[in-house]
Design an enzyme around this catalytic site. Structure first.
Site, PDB file in Angstrom:
ATOM      1  N   LYS A  91      -3.585   8.421  -9.415  1.00  9.99           N
ATOM      2  CA  LYS A  91      -2.741   9.563  -9.793  1.00  9.99           C
ATOM      3  C   LYS A  91      -3.280  10.250 -11.042  1.00  9.99           C
ATOM      4  O   LYS A  91      -3.392  11.473 -11.085  1.00  9.99           O
ATOM      5  CB  LYS A  91      -1.303   9.100 -10.032  1.00  9.99           C
ATOM      6  CG  LYS A  91      -0.534   8.738  -8.781  1.00  9.99           C
ATOM      7  CD  LYS A  91       0.923   8.480  -9.100  1.00  9.99           C
ATOM      8  CE  LYS A  91       1.719   8.113  -7.841  1.00  9.99           C
ATOM      9  NZ  LYS A  91       1.401   6.766  -7.349  1.00  9.99           N
ATOM     10  N   ARG A 130       5.342   7.355 -13.825  1.00 10.58           N
ATOM     11  CA  ARG A 130       4.863   6.906 -12.522  1.00 10.58           C
ATOM     12  C   ARG A 130       3.734   5.891 -12.697  1.00 10.58           C
ATOM     13  O   ARG A 130       2.928   6.003 -13.619  1.00 10.58           O
ATOM     14  CB  ARG A 130       4.340   8.090 -11.696  1.00 10.58           C
ATOM     15  CG  ARG A 130       5.240   9.281 -11.681  1.00 10.58           C
ATOM     16  CD  ARG A 130       4.636  10.440 -10.895  1.00 10.58           C
ATOM     17  NE  ARG A 130       4.744  10.249  -9.460  1.00 10.58           N
ATOM     18  CZ  ARG A 130       4.207  11.073  -8.576  1.00 10.58           C
ATOM     19  NH1 ARG A 130       3.497  12.108  -8.977  1.00 10.58           N
ATOM     20  NH2 ARG A 130       4.361  10.855  -7.287  1.00 10.58           N
ATOM     21  N   MET A 156       5.653   0.225  -8.618  1.00  7.52           N
ATOM     22  CA  MET A 156       6.930   0.762  -9.072  1.00  7.52           C
ATOM     23  C   MET A 156       7.146   2.195  -8.614  1.00  7.52           C
ATOM     24  O   MET A 156       6.230   3.009  -8.601  1.00  7.52           O
ATOM     25  CB  MET A 156       6.996   0.708 -10.604  1.00  7.52           C
ATOM     26  CG  MET A 156       8.391   0.949 -11.153  1.00  7.52           C
ATOM     27  SD  MET A 156       8.399   1.265 -12.917  1.00  7.52           S
ATOM     28  CE  MET A 156       8.140   3.032 -12.953  1.00  7.52           C
ATOM     29  N   ARG A 176      -4.569  13.018  -3.497  1.00  6.83           N
ATOM     30  CA  ARG A 176      -5.345  11.814  -3.226  1.00  6.83           C
ATOM     31  C   ARG A 176      -5.860  11.886  -1.794  1.00  6.83           C
ATOM     32  O   ARG A 176      -5.339  12.655  -0.986  1.00  6.83           O
ATOM     33  CB  ARG A 176      -4.500  10.557  -3.414  1.00  6.83           C
ATOM     34  CG  ARG A 176      -3.293  10.477  -2.494  1.00  6.83           C
ATOM     35  CD  ARG A 176      -2.426   9.279  -2.812  1.00  6.83           C
ATOM     36  NE  ARG A 176      -1.211   9.277  -2.008  1.00  6.83           N
ATOM     37  CZ  ARG A 176      -0.202   8.434  -2.180  1.00  6.83           C
ATOM     38  NH1 ARG A 176      -0.268   7.507  -3.126  1.00  6.83           N
ATOM     39  NH2 ARG A 176       0.877   8.502  -1.415  1.00  6.83           N
ATOM     40  N   HIS A 181      -8.995 -22.236  15.754  1.00  3.03           N
ATOM     41  CA  HIS A 181      -9.585 -22.110  17.095  1.00  3.03           C
ATOM     42  C   HIS A 181      -8.948 -20.956  17.858  1.00  3.03           C
ATOM     43  O   HIS A 181      -9.632 -20.127  18.471  1.00  3.03           O
ATOM     44  CB  HIS A 181      -9.411 -23.427  17.868  1.00  3.03           C
ATOM     45  CG  HIS A 181      -9.930 -23.378  19.266  1.00  3.03           C
ATOM     46  ND1 HIS A 181      -9.139 -22.995  20.341  1.00  3.03           N
ATOM     47  CD2 HIS A 181     -11.158 -23.633  19.771  1.00  3.03           C
ATOM     48  CE1 HIS A 181      -9.871 -23.030  21.450  1.00  3.03           C
ATOM     49  NE2 HIS A 181     -11.103 -23.417  21.130  1.00  3.03           N
ATOM     50  N   ARG A 207     -27.273 -21.006  23.770  1.00  2.34           N
ATOM     51  CA  ARG A 207     -27.224 -22.246  22.991  1.00  2.34           C
ATOM     52  C   ARG A 207     -26.989 -23.420  23.930  1.00  2.34           C
ATOM     53  O   ARG A 207     -26.049 -23.404  24.733  1.00  2.34           O
ATOM     54  CB  ARG A 207     -26.103 -22.164  21.956  1.00  2.34           C
ATOM     55  CG  ARG A 207     -26.017 -23.394  21.054  1.00  2.34           C
ATOM     56  CD  ARG A 207     -24.871 -23.275  20.066  1.00  2.34           C
ATOM     57  NE  ARG A 207     -23.566 -23.418  20.715  1.00  2.34           N
ATOM     58  CZ  ARG A 207     -22.405 -23.266  20.091  1.00  2.34           C
ATOM     59  NH1 ARG A 207     -22.384 -22.942  18.807  1.00  2.34           N
ATOM     60  NH2 ARG A 207     -21.259 -23.418  20.748  1.00  2.34           N
ATOM     61  N   GLU A 216     -27.777 -24.026  10.921  1.00  3.68           N
ATOM     62  CA  GLU A 216     -26.364 -24.191  10.547  1.00  3.68           C
ATOM     63  C   GLU A 216     -26.137 -25.398   9.656  1.00  3.68           C
ATOM     64  O   GLU A 216     -24.987 -25.773   9.386  1.00  3.68           O
ATOM     65  CB  GLU A 216     -25.504 -24.281  11.811  1.00  3.68           C
ATOM     66  CG  GLU A 216     -25.986 -25.292  12.829  1.00  3.68           C
ATOM     67  CD  GLU A 216     -25.276 -25.170  14.166  1.00  3.68           C
ATOM     68  OE1 GLU A 216     -24.083 -24.841  14.176  1.00  3.68           O
ATOM     69  OE2 GLU A 216     -25.926 -25.423  15.192  1.00  3.68           O
ATOM     70  N   SER A 264     -31.436 -18.297  14.374  1.00  6.36           N
ATOM     71  CA  SER A 264     -30.126 -17.657  14.412  1.00  6.36           C
ATOM     72  C   SER A 264     -29.213 -18.442  13.488  1.00  6.36           C
ATOM     73  O   SER A 264     -29.030 -19.648  13.676  1.00  6.36           O
ATOM     74  CB  SER A 264     -29.556 -17.646  15.835  1.00  6.36           C
ATOM     75  OG  SER A 264     -28.309 -16.994  15.848  1.00  6.36           O
ATOM     76  N   THR A 299     -23.246 -19.311  11.002  1.00  5.61           N
ATOM     77  CA  THR A 299     -22.573 -19.350   9.699  1.00  5.61           C
ATOM     78  C   THR A 299     -21.207 -20.024   9.723  1.00  5.61           C
ATOM     79  O   THR A 299     -20.661 -20.322   8.657  1.00  5.61           O
ATOM     80  CB  THR A 299     -22.439 -17.927   9.126  1.00  5.61           C
ATOM     81  OG1 THR A 299     -21.844 -17.083  10.120  1.00  5.61           O
ATOM     82  CG2 THR A 299     -23.801 -17.381   8.745  1.00  5.61           C
ATOM     83  N   ASN A 300     -20.639 -20.260  10.904  1.00  5.34           N
ATOM     84  CA  ASN A 300     -19.377 -21.003  10.938  1.00  5.34           C
ATOM     85  C   ASN A 300     -19.584 -22.399  10.363  1.00  5.34           C
ATOM     86  O   ASN A 300     -18.903 -22.820   9.425  1.00  5.34           O
ATOM     87  CB  ASN A 300     -18.840 -21.101  12.368  1.00  5.34           C
ATOM     88  CG  ASN A 300     -18.429 -19.758  12.934  1.00  5.34           C
ATOM     89  OD1 ASN A 300     -18.359 -18.772  12.221  1.00  5.34           O
ATOM     90  ND2 ASN A 300     -18.166 -19.723  14.220  1.00  5.34           N
ATOM     91  N   ASP A 301     -20.530 -23.137  10.946  1.00  2.25           N
ATOM     92  CA  ASP A 301     -20.794 -24.497  10.472  1.00  2.25           C
ATOM     93  C   ASP A 301     -21.556 -24.502   9.150  1.00  2.25           C
ATOM     94  O   ASP A 301     -21.347 -25.381   8.316  1.00  2.25           O
ATOM     95  CB  ASP A 301     -21.585 -25.281  11.526  1.00  2.25           C
ATOM     96  CG  ASP A 301     -20.669 -25.918  12.569  1.00  2.25           C
ATOM     97  OD1 ASP A 301     -19.441 -25.882  12.365  1.00  2.25           O
ATOM     98  OD2 ASP A 301     -21.175 -26.432  13.576  1.00  2.25           O
TER      99      ASP A 301
END
Length: 936
Positions: free
Chosen positions: A28, A98, A109, A352, A472, A635, A762, A781, A784-786
């Site tokens: 603002k 404001r 607020m 804005r 999962h 895989r 991994e 490859s 990145t999960n594991d």
């Protein structure tokens, strides 16, 4: 050292700040300063910076030294500019207060208007304006706003007092029928006077003090309330939901009051320079005659459209249209404006960047390029991940207002956005059965496991009592673009009685519920959904996206259907095909894999695997056909074997009967498979080292399918990926076995097939030893999960118990974002960069990608682009998101044009498709077509 500046003036053609100072002045304050600089009519005022808010909390809720004096100095300056004084009993200066953070933030607020009014100054305002009713109306508004917003008195109590006056006095005076609503403007001077007395009495009762009659005390009370709102629960929650971190705090804007409630030639409005719902280039908004700003937002009265405003006050409307044109030309972006008209004179109170619907976001971006306001690159950079998500997911029709209120059951975690309706079923098998009968199904589970994937795929949506956004259920549902709500703790599921309860409401199996994955709300019954409709502008933007990006985007897909769908969404191949998901596709398949697991020797295992071979071959044929001309990374088996066997007595007895074993033999074998920590146990490549016949069957299926499809004219590029390696010796052993099996089939089939053998990085050790491992890999490859789990030592399924504290910057603040949703670039990212650097130091032609869930996260994709990967792989529905992120990364790289960027681009080019022939097998080298390899 120069003294810190905490306060900046604006308005009256003087601005100490500018629009580029949003971080310091808030949205603002920066907007008011910028509008002042470009000559728009802005009331005078000043902004207390966000830095003060930051210091306020760092100093134990104490203002920094010098602030009070600086504010006093700017109050005097404002008084001089306006020719009025705070609290003056003859002609008082009134101001609004404001909040305003750097980012638009619902939950902060609300505005306090008319600050400076007292019992004495209200009389002076009445005399000066000659409008006593206006003065009294302004005073009652101020007491209510200050009391509720700054002092915490329930707004309902003020509303109740106002309603009492209207119903017991005003209605009687006007002799209105009970069916006629009494409006705020119907209340006369005497009634407003009585209301003010009631409001002050309410204030004293609640606060134990009289309403303050010192304007300076009022001002500091309001300033304190603004800073206090920064740490209010709703503001904290919003920042968490929107992942807004690192924002210093809120600024405070003190602005000279201009009055929209001075009569019929005054008013207030909110408007957008373009339609925020459709994106059409037309003025869109509302105007309320004889009202102050809060009336429009609160919906107390029905406003008129801008077209009617033009008829009501042509002069002020013409001024507003000129402002619209000026601001769009200046900012080159759709603007959200707030304005007030005081006795025919226009004042701008805010500008804005306007929030818009996903469809509008695409149309506005394309239109502004056509209008030559912005470039194609700017248009692409403005599209957000949420815009793309919103384009694809169905949504609940919000016109069903009554149903949304009356049918609400419970709220959970919004894991996957969109909406879904269906009948409740509590088992995957039942969900599949009913879906086969063309029923719409919602799968409801305490939690899901790999055995549930069939039912999950069949379902319209998924609801679980436990889990988080990386559970999962969430991961699988996200991959399929299915609406999903998880972590619904109030959900009491009774599998035996086939029902669930929540908040006193019972839903039985077969009854309809509706899921709103965008809010986490669950509703009873079948609410109407709005189907997604892709606007033409979406296709235009995505065309520009593909022209700009340099990194390829693949998909994670396990079926021909998913592969076909992902390709329609722009996927350029498959980066991860999880073969184990195929095992659950039918009773025959799951029985065959279980028979193999229960077998006590290699011969029996091969016999069982032979039953799976035709199924897997057929699956791969369909996938290769769907991805004609693109690479497909497959895989080999990854999960530990215990995930495939039944753990209940009934299931084990059924299995024993099916495979010709005793129940005891099956029970003992299942017990043998139990692992204390299966994530770190006998899984991935470790399984194929122990049971090489599994690898042989899967490679046979892959290469046989490739040969068959090649003979049919399909361009097939299989990439066989060995998961969970930790050492070069380990990979060398398995690579040799893969090539021996594959080359024998290719030779026998006498067909040209190019294939690659690579690995999934991994484990941290694999990343650190990547130069050694690269000697036996055609590609890397990053899983990145594991890799995230192993690097952090955190389970993505269990971390939800404590991870919120690690992300909350007001607690531990260890991570900026959830590392299981957005890549931990500092830690896991360092391992990835190390792996890439080491891998390519040994083999410059090494192709590198990512196939973890992070491949569909915008910030993670941008990191992968900077790191020098050739491709990212995402779930089908995240492919457009990944395409967009890759394009935005390329645009950012071009803008920065630093030496590091050039180096990355050089590396990516060096590892491109033309170099891949060096990484193929002997048999592939003899048969590879140059045309084929360059098209990968």
């Amino acid at each position: 050292m120069a003294k810190a500046k905490f306060v900046y003036s604006f308005g009256n053609k003087e601005a100490e700040g500018s629009g580029s100072m949003k971080e310091l002045l808030g949205g603002k304050g920066a907007g008011l300063a910028e509008m002042t600089m470009i000559g728009l009519p802005v009331p005078a005022g000043f902004t207390i910076t966000t830095e003060v808010c930051d210091l306020y909390y760092k100093n134990g809720k104490k203002y920094p030294a010098g602030l009070v004096e600086e504010v006093e100095k700017h109050v005097k300056k404002l008084e001089k500019t306006t020719g009025k004084k705070l609290g003056d009993p003859s002609d008082p200066l009134l101001v609004s207060v404001r909040s305003g953070a750097a980012v638009s933030m619902p939950g902060m607020m609300e505005t306090i208007l008319n600050l400076g009014l007292t019992d004495k100054s209200v009389e002076g305002l009445a005399k000066k304006t000659g409008n006593k009713r206006f003065a009294l109306d302004a005073y009652r508004r101020f007491i209510m706003m200050y009391g509720s917003t700054a002092m915490g008195i329930s707004r309902e109590k003020f509303d109740h007092a106002f309603d009492q006056i209207k119903e017991t006095v005003t209605r009687k005076r006007l002799k209105l029928a009970a069916s006629v609503k009494v409006g705020d403007t119907d209340v006369n001077e005497d009634e407003l006077g009585a209301l003010i007395s009631n409001f002050k009495a309410l204030y004293k009762k609640e606060i134990k003090k009289d309403f303050p009659q010192d304007p300076i005390e009022q001002l500091w009370g309001a300033i304190g309330a603004v800073f206090g709102s920064w740490m209010a629960d709703k503001a904290i929650t919003y920042r968490k939901v929107e992942k807004l971190v690192g924002v210093k705090g809120t600024a405070v804007n003190i602005v000279q009051m201009v009055f929209g409630n001075m009569g019929s030639n005054s008013g207030t409005g909110v408007c957008f320079t373009r339609d925020p719902n459709t994106g059409e280039n037309k003025f869109y908004g509302d105007y309320l005659v004889n009202a102050q700003g809060e009336d429009v937002v609160a919906g107390i009265r029905t406003p008129i459209k801008l077209s009617d405003f033009e008829k009501h006050d042509p002069k002020a409307y013409k001024q507003l249209c000129a402002v619209r044109k000026t601001l769009e030309t200046h900012y080159k972006e759709m603007q959200d404006l707030e304005f007030t008209v005081e006795e025919g004179t226009l004042y701008m109170l805010q500008c804005r960047t306007g929030k818009r619907s996903p469809a509008a976001a695409f149309k506005i971006a394309v239109d502004m390029v056509t209008e030559k306001l912005i470039s194609k690159e700017t248009a692409v950079s403005r599209i957000k991940t949420s815009d793309i998500e919103g384009i694809f997911y169905p949504a609940i029709d919000k016109s069903q207002v009554q149903q949304l209120k009356s049918e609400f059951i419970v709220n959970g975690i919004d894991a996957v956005p969109g909406a879904a309706c269906g009948k409740v079923y509590f088992s995957a098998a039942k969900a599949e059965e009913m879906a086969d009968l063309n029923e719409k199904v919602i799968l409801v589970r305490k939690e899901t496991s790999p055995e549930d994937v069939g039912g999950m795929h069949a379902a319209q949506g998924i609801l679980t009592a436990t889990g988080g956004k990386t559970s999962h259920a969430a991961v699988v549902a996200r991959g399929w673009g299915k609406c999903c709500i998880v972590g619904c703790e109030k959900l009491e599921i009774d599998y035996a009685k086939k029902m669930f309860k929540a908040n006193g409401i019972t839903v039985k199996e077969g009854e309809f519920i509706t899921l709103d994955g965008s809010s986490g709300n669950v509703y009873k019954g079948e609410l109407k959904l709005v189907a997604p409709k892709l606007p033409e502008s979406y296709q235009t933007i995505m065309k520009w996206v593909d022209e700009v990006r340099t990194v390829k985007v693949r998909t994670n897909a396990d079926t021909p259907y998913d592969a076909t769908h992902a390709r329609k969404l722009g996927a350029e191949g498959i980066g991860l095909c999880r073969t184990e998901h195929m095992f659950f596709d039918s009773e025959e398949r799951i029985l065959a894999i279980r028979e193999m697991i229960i077998a006590d020797n290699s011969q029996n295992r091969k016999k069982a695997l032979a039953k799976l071979l035709p199924f897997q071959t057929k699956d791969f044929e369909g996938i290769f056909k769907a991805m004609d001309g693109y690479g497909v990374t497959i895989r080999l088996i990854d999960p530990p074997l215990h995930e495939f066997v039944p753990h209940d007595e009934a299931g084990q007895k059924a299995l024993a009967k099916a495979v010709g074993k005793t129940f005891e033999e099956v029970r003992q074998r299942v017990e043998q498979l139990h692992e204390a920590n299966p994530m770190l146990g006998h899984r991935g490549c470790r399984l194929t080292i122990t049971y090489p016949e599994i690898l042989e069957m899967q490679v046979t299926a892959i290469i046989t399918a490739a040969c068959k499809q090649t003979k049919k004219g399909v361009k097939v590029y299989p990439e066989i990926m060995i998961p969970l390696v930790v050492d070069a010796v380990e990979l060398a052993l398995l690579e040799k076995q893969v090539r021996k099996t594959a080359d024998a089939i290719i030779a026998k089939q006498a067909v040209k097939v190019t294939y690659l053998v690579g690995t999934m990085i991994e484990t941290p050790r694999a990343a650190l030893l990547a130069d050694q491992i690269a000697g036996h890999a055609d590609f890397f490859s990053f899983g990145t999960n594991d890799l995230t789990q192993m690097t952090l030592g955190m389970s993505r399924d269990d971390a939800g118990k404590f991870l919120p504290d690690y992300i909350d910057e007001n607690k531990a603040g260890v991570f900026r974002l959830d590392p299981f949703q957005s890549l931990d670039q500092a830690g896991v990212g360092l391992l990835i960069k190390t792996g890439i650097e080491k891998g390519r130091s040994a083999k410059p032609s090494l192709k590198i990608g990512i196939c973890g869930e992070h491949g569909g996260d915008s910030e993670s994709v941008k990191f992968c682009c900077r790191a020098g990967m050739n491709y990212v792989s995402a779930s089908p529905f995240r492919v457009p998101v990944a395409r967009l992120a890759a394009a935005q990364a390329a645009i950012a790289d071009k803008a920065s044009a630093g030496p590091g960027v050039k180096a990355v681009k050089k590396t990516v080019k060096k590892a491109g498709p033309k170099k891949e022939k060096k990484a193929t097998s002997t048999a592939a080298k003899k048969t590879a077509s140059p045309k084929a390899t360059t098209k990968k």
